[in-house]
Motif scaffolding. Structure first.
Motif, PDB file in Angstrom:
ATOM      1  N   ALA A   2      -1.604   4.176  22.681  1.00 17.40           N
ATOM      2  CA  ALA A   2      -1.175   5.559  22.461  1.00 17.40           C
ATOM      3  C   ALA A   2      -1.956   6.541  23.337  1.00 17.40           C
ATOM      4  N   SER A 113      -8.131   2.779  18.159  1.00 16.17           N
ATOM      5  CA  SER A 113      -8.104   4.196  18.500  1.00 16.17           C
ATOM      6  C   SER A 113      -9.465   4.843  18.282  1.00 16.17           C
TER       7      SER A 113
ATOM      8  N   THR B  58      -3.910   5.130  11.583  1.00 14.17           N
ATOM      9  CA  THR B  58      -4.087   4.885  13.011  1.00 14.17           C
ATOM     10  C   THR B  58      -2.809   5.317  13.734  1.00 14.17           C
ATOM     11  N   PRO B  59      -2.860   5.451  15.061  1.00  9.07           N
ATOM     12  CA  PRO B  59      -1.639   5.838  15.793  1.00  9.07           C
ATOM     13  C   PRO B  59      -0.483   4.861  15.565  1.00  9.07           C
ATOM     14  N   TRP B  60      -0.769   3.607  15.214  1.00  8.22           N
ATOM     15  CA  TRP B  60       0.320   2.652  14.983  1.00  8.22           C
ATOM     16  C   TRP B  60       0.684   2.547  13.508  1.00  8.22           C
ATOM     17  N   ASP B  64      -6.366   3.975   8.285  1.00  7.96           N
ATOM     18  CA  ASP B  64      -7.441   3.935   9.281  1.00  7.96           C
ATOM     19  C   ASP B  64      -8.792   3.691   8.590  1.00  7.96           C
TER      20      ASP B  64
END
Lengths: 251, 370
Positions: A2, A113, B58-60, B64
């Motif tokens: 991302a 991330s 999380t971005p996915w 998190d």
């Protein structure tokens, strides 16, 4: 990912025989052929060092030869000379960088991330954390060193300092000092390959900076996972056997 | 054994025990009587219910959990006998309990004479100061089920397992007396094979950090001690076949709402691999990781082994994010394990002087290794 950077997640493995010797090496009988036969033989391979040779200072080349001669000489009876001889791999010590990368076992990259990337090696469950864009220097020396990463285009560049001086580069006795500085570059070459390069400098041991490179292959088998290679139990007899009570092992 | 050597040995054994045995802290865990308080909802459950926070993702899209967490606390695994029937303390009681437990744990004291002082030679500087505080919810035990906060009773053990435990107790006695026959007399933590990297994760005197990494399809947990990483696939794949066993077992996970649920099987049969000498073949551990807020994660584990305990039991330990200024550093162990040689050469020297190990204290065989 991302964040726009390449995704290095996966289980990777080098298919070189550099753990025997990062320079050119012929097939060898290996130690104790009288009992190990062809099992103990060492595999041939071409140098992964750019130009073929490690640019050792003269004293260091002599030291490398001595290391090799004593690669299986282990004596831990004194704290002071604990690390004086013997290949750290033989003793199941964490291999350091870059050796961890070309041990004949896979490793896994976990990149998410957060500003941290985990590299987990099957060999003796060694791990290291790559700290992205990190300013602080190594707080102390460690077996797997202090890894700081940054992106240069598609390449993950990892600056590794603070490695314990006792690690070796291979079973041939190739070594470094406490001034060891490694810069690794991981560049995607296809969905299934990374190009691995390591630039190495150590003003105490080498006459100039030098470089090694080889590809890393993605392990694509379904449900493949890193299996433990906890080798401490395989070295205890070698290291500590002579200190046992005579006839006293009830295990 | 002469006084000086026994004092030194006591020191080494003590330091080693404190450093290596991932038991909860202090003397509270073995004191007191078992008591059942009945079917009230556990304190831990009430404490969780109070807290609600939007799930950070999380971005996915997974919850998190990334970051470095610390699980130190002075709250004992099992409820002390004098607090039987009291699962949560009010503020005043909690302050007193915390002070009491901290006094028992701190090394920053000079009472008790010469031997005690030598035994505190690893002074407070080495220790995790967070281990002197009880949990924020003022519980009296980390165990939330059974409601009495105690590990359930043991089932009768087979003669083979009794024999194995007795053999282990004899080895421990030789080690604690400074007379190990071989490295095999030492526990897995002393030998640097596994330490607090094996589930369940329990607080100890130091090195209580856990670094959680995530990527699409995986969670990885790197405990500070020793340097391993537990890489947990989330894709629903089957466990390894039963004949493929590992020191840290084989772990699979999935997200259940905000909670990472982790199941671990396939432990090796070696003594000391699973909690308190349970039976590896029938032992199951389920762990749940739930992020409560930006700086807190609840770690809960349930252990069941019908060959060892009369019922499953569950503990909950709050994990807090470490200060951003702190870092988790490499914990090497085997590479400079000088003491293993000191223990063995010391034992051989003592044998030459004609020293022997005394008989094992009655009841010692019942104690598991971890």
């Amino acid at each position: 990912m991302a964040d726009g950077h390449p995704d290095l997640n996966g289980i990777w493995q080098a298919f070189v025989t550099a753990n025997f010797d990062i320079q050119d090496h012929e097939a060898q009988p290996g130690p104790h052929p009288e009992i190990m036969g062809a099992y103990g033989a060492e595999l041939p391979g071409q140098s992964i060092v750019e130009g073929g040779d490690i640019p050792y200072q003269p004293w260091a080349l002599a030291k490398k030869k001595e290391n090799f001669a004593k690669r299986m000489t282990v004596d831990v009876s004194s704290d002071k000379t604990w690390h004086a001889s013997g290949d750290p791999e033989l003793k199941c010590y964490m291999p350091g960088v870059p050796r961890a990368t070309y041990m004949p076992l896979p490793f896994q990259i976990v990149q998410g991330s957060s500003p941290y990337i985990l590299v987990a090696y099957a060999f003796t469950s060694a791990t290291r954390t790559i700290r992205m864009n990190w300013k602080g220097d190594a707080p102390t020396d460690a077996w797997m060193g202090w890894s700081r990463g940054r992106w240069e285009g598609e390449t993950l560049v990892v600056d590794v300092t603070g490695q314990r001086e006792e690690t070796w580069l291979d079973r041939a006795g190739d070594f470094h000092s406490d001034k060891f500085h490694v810069v690794e570059r991981y560049t995607p070459a296809s969905p299934y390959h990374l190009l691995y390069e390591a630039t190495i400098e150590d003003p105490k041991v080498y006459t100039r900076q030098w470089k090694m490179s080889f590809p890393l292959y993605r392990r694509v088998e379904k449900n493949l996972q890193l299996l433990e290679f906890k080798c401490v139990p395989f070295t205890e007899e070698l290291l500590y056997g002579k200190f046992r009570k005579p006839n006293g092992d009830v295990k | 054994m002469n006084d000086r050597s026994s004092a030194l040995l006591a020191f080494l054994a003590f330091v080693t025990a404190l450093v290596l045995v991932p038991q909860p802290i202090g003397g509270q865990t073995t004191s007191g009587t078992r008591q059942t308080t009945g079917g009230t909802k556990s304190a831990g459950a009430r404490a969780t219910a109070k807290k609600t926070a939007p799930v950070q993702r999380t971005p996915w899209g997974d919850p998190d959990l990334q970051g470095v967490w610390n699980d130190a606390t002075s709250t004992p695994l099992q409820r002390p006998g004098d607090l039987a029937g009291k699962d949560v303390l009010n503020d005043e009681e909690a302050a007193e309990f915390q002070e009491q437990t901290a006094h028992g744990l701190t090394r920053d004291r000079r009472d008790g004479g010469r031997d005690a002082d030598v035994n505190r030679a690893y002074n407070e500087h080495w220790m995790d100061a967070r281990r002197l505080k009880i949990t924020a919810d003022h519980r009296t035990s980390l165990i939330v089920d059974p409601p009495d906060g105690r590990i359930p009773s043991l089932v009768p053990l087979s003669p083979e397992r009794q024999k194995a435990r007795a053999a282990r107790a004899d080895a421990n006695a030789r080690f604690n007396a400074g007379m190990p026959n071989t490295f095999h007399d030492m526990s897995l933590p002393v030998r640097c094979i596994i330490r607090t990297d094996s589930p369940p994760y329990l607080p100890t005197i130091y090195n209580n950090d856990f670094h959680i990494f995530q990527s699409p399809g995986y969670v990885a947990i790197a405990p500070e001690m020793i340097h391993s990483a537990r890489i947990i696939p989330l894709d629903g794949r089957p466990h390894l076949r039963g004949d493929l066993q590992q020191w840290l077992g084989d772990t699979r996970g999935h997200f259940d709402g905000p909670t990472l649920v982790v199941e671990t099987t396939n432990f090796r049969a070696d003594d000391g691999v699973v909690f308190q000498g349970a039976n590896p073949a029938t032992y199951r551990i389920t762990e749940r990781f739930t992020r409560v807020d930006a700086d807190t994660l609840n770690y809960e584990f349930t252990i069941e082994d019908p060959m060892t305990w009369t019922r499953p039991w569950t503990a909950r330990i709050p994990w807090t994010k470490i200060d951003p200024g702190e870092q988790m550093y490499e914990y090497a162990c085997h590479e400079d394990n000088f003491d293993i040689v000191h223990f063995l050469t010391g034992a051989r020297a003592r044998e030459k002087r004609g020293e022997t190990v005394g008989p094992r204290p009655a009841g010692a065989a019942a104690a598991g290794e971890r």
